[in-house]
Design a protein around this motif. Structure first.
Motif, short mmCIF file in Angstrom:
data_model
loop_
_atom_site.label_atom_id
_atom_site.label_comp_id
_atom_site.label_asym_id
_atom_site.label_seq_id
_atom_site.Cartn_x
_atom_site.Cartn_y
_atom_site.Cartn_z
N UNK A 28 32.36 2.50 60.88
CA UNK A 28 32.01 3.90 60.66
C UNK A 28 31.51 4.54 61.94
N UNK A 29 30.64 3.86 62.65
CA UNK A 29 30.09 4.43 63.89
C UNK A 29 31.20 4.59 64.93
N UNK A 71 40.52 15.85 58.57
CA UNK A 71 40.87 14.57 59.19
C UNK A 71 39.62 13.73 59.44
N UNK A 72 38.56 14.35 59.93
CA UNK A 72 37.31 13.62 60.18
C UNK A 72 36.74 13.06 58.88
N UNK A 73 36.77 13.86 57.84
CA UNK A 73 36.26 13.41 56.55
C UNK A 73 37.07 12.23 56.02
N UNK A 74 38.38 12.34 56.12
CA UNK A 74 39.25 11.28 55.63
C UNK A 74 39.04 9.98 56.40
N UNK A 75 38.96 10.08 57.71
CA UNK A 75 38.73 8.89 58.53
C UNK A 75 37.42 8.21 58.16
N UNK A 76 36.38 9.00 58.03
CA UNK A 76 35.07 8.43 57.70
C UNK A 76 35.08 7.80 56.31
N UNK A 77 35.69 8.47 55.35
CA UNK A 77 35.75 7.93 53.99
C UNK A 77 36.54 6.63 53.96
N UNK A 78 37.64 6.57 54.70
CA UNK A 78 38.42 5.33 54.76
C UNK A 78 37.65 4.21 55.45
N UNK A 79 36.87 4.57 56.44
CA UNK A 79 36.06 3.55 57.13
C UNK A 79 35.03 2.93 56.19
N UNK A 80 34.56 3.71 55.25
CA UNK A 80 33.56 3.21 54.30
C UNK A 80 34.21 2.55 53.10
N UNK A 81 35.26 3.15 52.56
CA UNK A 81 35.79 2.75 51.26
C UNK A 81 37.00 1.82 51.31
N UNK A 82 37.76 1.84 52.38
CA UNK A 82 38.94 0.97 52.55
C UNK A 82 40.01 1.20 51.49
N UNK A 83 40.06 2.36 50.91
CA UNK A 83 41.00 2.61 49.84
C UNK A 83 41.33 4.10 49.84
N UNK A 84 42.63 4.40 49.91
CA UNK A 84 43.02 5.81 50.03
C UNK A 84 42.64 6.65 48.82
N UNK A 132 39.05 10.78 46.67
CA UNK A 132 38.03 11.22 45.71
C UNK A 132 36.74 11.63 46.43
N UNK A 133 36.33 10.84 47.41
CA UNK A 133 35.10 11.15 48.15
C UNK A 133 35.24 12.47 48.90
N UNK A 134 36.39 12.69 49.51
CA UNK A 134 36.61 13.94 50.24
C UNK A 134 36.62 15.12 49.27
N UNK A 135 37.30 14.96 48.15
CA UNK A 135 37.35 16.05 47.16
C UNK A 135 35.96 16.38 46.63
N UNK A 136 35.19 15.35 46.31
CA UNK A 136 33.82 15.57 45.83
C UNK A 136 32.97 16.25 46.90
N UNK A 137 33.18 15.87 48.14
CA UNK A 137 32.44 16.47 49.25
C UNK A 137 32.78 17.94 49.41
N UNK A 138 34.06 18.27 49.31
CA UNK A 138 34.48 19.67 49.41
C UNK A 138 33.88 20.49 48.27
N UNK A 139 33.88 19.93 47.08
CA UNK A 139 33.30 20.63 45.93
C UNK A 139 31.81 20.86 46.14
N UNK A 140 31.09 19.83 46.58
CA UNK A 140 29.66 19.99 46.84
C UNK A 140 29.40 21.01 47.94
N UNK A 141 30.23 20.97 48.98
CA UNK A 141 30.07 21.93 50.08
C UNK A 141 30.27 23.35 49.57
N UNK A 142 31.26 23.54 48.72
CA UNK A 142 31.52 24.86 48.17
C UNK A 142 30.34 25.34 47.34
N UNK A 143 29.77 24.44 46.55
CA UNK A 143 28.67 24.81 45.66
C UNK A 143 27.34 25.00 46.39
N UNK A 144 27.15 24.29 47.48
CA UNK A 144 25.83 24.28 48.13
C UNK A 144 25.83 24.80 49.56
#
Length: 183
Positions: A125-126, A29-42, A47-59
């Protein structure tokens, strides 16, 4: 909750996939809220959340201090969101830019959501990170690579602007719907 997140981080760093799933679910939920605050598009936010989860998994194994997981993850999300904004600006003409999202997740009234959407990206965002996600100023400063004083200034400015926008909208709505004011 912080202790539980640290425990899950340590377990996930050793390869425990269930612990990683718990981590992601706790932050979704936190990730989605922040991504929406930046991108204004669901779609872009997803996509940003999915990419973030993938990077988190890898790193995730690169994270040295599990107590900073939320900060680290949000920083990754912010970077991914900004990458999407850069890609979007290179590929879409301005007249074809997606419309802002009207319904961010959460239980905010529609009036507050609309007022929040009218804010500058940095202020939104803040405010989102502080009020909706409950992050302390110190963590927000670390995520956004700002000084704590700058985050506090953005919070004050954002609150002031949000109040002004909200009151202006309420005044317009009152004038339009008031039975005392004829056409």
């Amino acid at each position: 909750m912080a202790d539980l997140i640290e425990k899950w981080v340590r377990q996930a760093q050793t390869g425990d996939k269930e612990a990683f799933i718990q981590l992601v679910e706790s932050q979704k939920l936190s990730l989605t809220r922040a991504a929406l605050a930046i991108l204004h598009n669901q779609e872009d936010a997803a996509d940003a959340v999915a990419e973030t989860v993938l990077e988190a998994f890898c790193h995730l194994r690169d994270l040295r201090q599990p107590k900073y997981f939320r900060t680290w993850l949000m920083r990754v999300l912010i970077n991914n969101s900004r990458d999407i904004l850069r890609q979007r600006s290179r590929t879409l003409p301005l007249d074809q830019a997606p419309e802002p999202v009207a319904d961010p997740p959460g239980d905010l009234s529609l009036d507050v959501q609309e007022s929040l959407a009218a804010l500058h990206d940095n202020d939104r965002l803040v405010l989102t990170l502080f009020y909706l996600d409950g992050l302390p100023v110190r963590d927000i400063a670390r995520m956004l690579e700002l000084k704590e004083g700058a985050v506090k200034s953005r919070l004050k400015r954002g609150r002031d602007r949000l109040k002004k926008i909200y009151l202006e909208r309420e005044g317009e709505n009152y004038e339009a719907t008031s039975p005392c004011h004829g056409p």
